[in-house]
Write a protein that holds these residues in place. Sequence first.
Motif, PDB file in Angstrom:
ATOM      1  N   LYS A   1       0.847  -1.189   0.000  1.00 42.64           N
ATOM      2  CA  LYS A   1       0.000   0.000   0.000  1.00 42.64           C
ATOM      3  C   LYS A   1       0.885   1.243   0.000  1.00 42.64           C
ATOM      4  N   LEU A   2       0.371   2.300  -0.659  1.00 38.42           N
ATOM      5  CA  LEU A   2       0.985   3.622  -0.538  1.00 38.42           C
ATOM      6  C   LEU A   2       0.183   4.358   0.534  1.00 38.42           C
ATOM      7  N   ILE A   3       0.830   4.596   1.676  1.00 38.95           N
ATOM      8  CA  ILE A   3       0.112   5.134   2.837  1.00 38.95           C
ATOM      9  C   ILE A   3       0.020   6.649   2.796  1.00 38.95           C
ATOM     10  N   HIS A   4       1.133   7.295   2.442  1.00 42.77           N
ATOM     11  CA  HIS A   4       1.194   8.755   2.568  1.00 42.77           C
ATOM     12  C   HIS A   4       2.229   9.291   1.587  1.00 42.77           C
ATOM     13  N   ILE A   5       1.935  10.426   0.967  1.00 38.25           N
ATOM     14  CA  ILE A   5       2.892  11.002   0.017  1.00 38.25           C
ATOM     15  C   ILE A   5       2.754  12.520  -0.008  1.00 38.25           C
ATOM     16  N   LYS A   6       3.883  13.210  -0.108  1.00 38.34           N
ATOM     17  CA  LYS A   6       3.923  14.664  -0.289  1.00 38.34           C
ATOM     18  C   LYS A   6       4.966  14.998  -1.340  1.00 38.34           C
ATOM     19  N   THR A   7       4.689  16.044  -2.107  1.00 35.83           N
ATOM     20  CA  THR A   7       5.646  16.504  -3.118  1.00 35.83           C
ATOM     21  C   THR A   7       5.851  18.006  -2.947  1.00 35.83           C
ATOM     22  N   LEU A   8       7.028  18.484  -3.342  1.00 35.16           N
ATOM     23  CA  LEU A   8       7.341  19.905  -3.222  1.00 35.16           C
ATOM     24  C   LEU A   8       8.415  20.275  -4.233  1.00 35.16           C
ATOM     25  N   TYR A   9       8.177  21.381  -4.970  1.00 37.08           N
ATOM     26  CA  TYR A   9       9.200  21.869  -5.895  1.00 37.08           C
ATOM     27  C   TYR A   9      10.244  22.653  -5.121  1.00 37.08           C
ATOM     28  N   LEU A  10      11.498  22.159  -5.144  1.00 40.28           N
ATOM     29  CA  LEU A  10      12.625  22.847  -4.524  1.00 40.28           C
ATOM     30  C   LEU A  10      13.162  23.938  -5.436  1.00 40.28           C
ATOM     31  N   GLY A  11      12.825  23.871  -6.694  1.00 35.70           N
ATOM     32  CA  GLY A  11      13.201  24.830  -7.722  1.00 35.70           C
ATOM     33  C   GLY A  11      12.443  24.446  -8.973  1.00 35.70           C
ATOM     34  N   PRO A  12      12.517  25.252 -10.030  1.00 36.96           N
ATOM     35  CA  PRO A  12      11.742  24.938 -11.233  1.00 36.96           C
ATOM     36  C   PRO A  12      12.060  23.580 -11.844  1.00 36.96           C
ATOM     37  N   ASP A  13      13.290  23.078 -11.627  1.00 41.87           N
ATOM     38  CA  ASP A  13      13.705  21.833 -12.258  1.00 41.87           C
ATOM     39  C   ASP A  13      13.846  20.677 -11.278  1.00 41.87           C
ATOM     40  N   GLU A  14      13.490  20.874 -10.026  1.00 43.91           N
ATOM     41  CA  GLU A  14      13.767  19.854  -9.016  1.00 43.91           C
ATOM     42  C   GLU A  14      12.557  19.638  -8.108  1.00 43.91           C
ATOM     43  N   LEU A  15      12.017  18.432  -8.156  1.00 43.28           N
ATOM     44  CA  LEU A  15      10.842  18.064  -7.371  1.00 43.28           C
ATOM     45  C   LEU A  15      11.246  17.074  -6.286  1.00 43.28           C
ATOM     46  N   MET A  16      10.807  17.344  -5.061  1.00 45.71           N
ATOM     47  CA  MET A  16      11.053  16.421  -3.962  1.00 45.71           C
ATOM     48  C   MET A  16       9.817  15.550  -3.745  1.00 45.71           C
ATOM     49  N   VAL A  17      10.039  14.255  -3.560  1.00 41.94           N
ATOM     50  CA  VAL A  17       8.967  13.300  -3.291  1.00 41.94           C
ATOM     51  C   VAL A  17       9.265  12.602  -1.972  1.00 41.94           C
ATOM     52  N   ALA A  18       8.328  12.656  -1.052  1.00 44.60           N
ATOM     53  CA  ALA A  18       8.458  11.945   0.224  1.00 44.60           C
ATOM     54  C   ALA A  18       7.223  11.081   0.407  1.00 44.60           C
ATOM     55  N   ALA A  19       7.432   9.792   0.649  1.00 47.80           N
ATOM     56  CA  ALA A  19       6.290   8.880   0.740  1.00 47.80           C
ATOM     57  C   ALA A  19       6.545   7.802   1.787  1.00 47.80           C
ATOM     58  N   LYS A  20       5.477   7.382   2.429  1.00 52.79           N
ATOM     59  CA  LYS A  20       5.524   6.241   3.335  1.00 52.79           C
ATOM     60  C   LYS A  20       4.859   5.077   2.621  1.00 52.79           C
ATOM     61  N   ILE A  21       5.579   3.983   2.481  1.00 56.77           N
ATOM     62  CA  ILE A  21       5.074   2.834   1.719  1.00 56.77           C
ATOM     63  C   ILE A  21       5.023   1.609   2.625  1.00 56.77           C
ATOM     64  N   ALA A  22       3.986   0.820   2.458  1.00 54.07           N
ATOM     65  CA  ALA A  22       3.830  -0.404   3.245  1.00 54.07           C
ATOM     66  C   ALA A  22       4.472  -1.561   2.496  1.00 54.07           C
ATOM     67  N   LEU A  23       5.482  -2.156   3.119  1.00 54.21           N
ATOM     68  CA  LEU A  23       6.146  -3.324   2.558  1.00 54.21           C
ATOM     69  C   LEU A  23       5.746  -4.565   3.359  1.00 54.21           C
ATOM     70  N   PRO A  24       5.852  -5.752   2.778  1.00 58.53           N
ATOM     71  CA  PRO A  24       5.545  -6.973   3.538  1.00 58.53           C
ATOM     72  C   PRO A  24       6.380  -7.048   4.816  1.00 58.53           C
ATOM     73  N   SER A  25       5.786  -7.462   5.907  1.00 59.22           N
ATOM     74  CA  SER A  25       6.458  -7.456   7.213  1.00 59.22           C
ATOM     75  C   SER A  25       7.621  -8.439   7.298  1.00 59.22           C
TER      76      SER A  25
END
Length: 323
Positions: free
Chosen positions: A245-269
Amino acid sequence: MSASGGGKAILAAFLANMGIALAKIVAWLLSGSASMLAEAIHSIADSGNQLLLMLGGRKAKRRADREHPFGYGRERFVSAFVVSIILFSVGGLFAVYEGVQKLIHPHELDRTWWWLPLAVLVVSIALESFSLRTAVKESNQVRAEDQSWMSFIRRAKAPELPIVLLEDTAALTGLVFALLGVGLTLLTHDPLFDALGTLMIGLLLVIIAIVLGIETKSLLVGEGASEADFDRIVDAILAGDEVEKLIHIKTLYLGPDELMVAAKIALPSDKTVRAAADDIDTIERRIRSDVPAARVIYLEPDVYRPSLDPSPSTDAFVLRSAD
């Protein structure tokens, strides 16, 4: 969509505005036209704006350091915001003030050089048309085929091209106002038309500056990925069998050419640390392949626990299972 800085468009606009500004100053000194003075100040302000955009582009290329670990990409946003302030104050408010003064204290134009302001304005229209054509050509290289110009100006992450497009459009419209004002004043001997032309130029610049200020403020505060890019990132995360599952995700442009992606992902235990690290590397490669601007990616592996998930009311909340 590429975040091109539109270097050719900026340079073309700068050269055109410098030449036009000098010609307008001469025409104002010889004729005394308020419209010519407003247009001269407008062109000088535009020339300074192009220098600021070029300076911001150079500063944005500096490497990240301890003080600015995410780099200097937002220097381009800062420059764009300063440009909107200059256009509003130096260009727009000055022209409005000059127009009001000429309405209160009208004066006749010097008819010895009656033809000079008209000649300068016609030549200026030709030069500004060339500058606008260059900006349109540069913009079409990064603008989607089905994207309207209004959408391009509002959604572009690189602020330079929208600024040059709006500046050139405002400059051409202002030149038409000035041409009408000066021309009608020469025909009717009534300075009211010259003053009204000056006032209309000022109001136009104020409106353009407000639009630019609103858009660049949004970039400075921090914008996330577009809806299309956001969906591509989510699809890239869930494209393989690594993620439950994809639990949570946020994105943010650090500049016109650079995008930051932060996500919490559920992996098998039962995944080992080594296996989880390999899966994360694979997911990051898919994201960068689908959205090249996503250069900074942080993926946090977790085990899916519904009771600890973020509230679904938050904008950044995403809960999607792999197919």
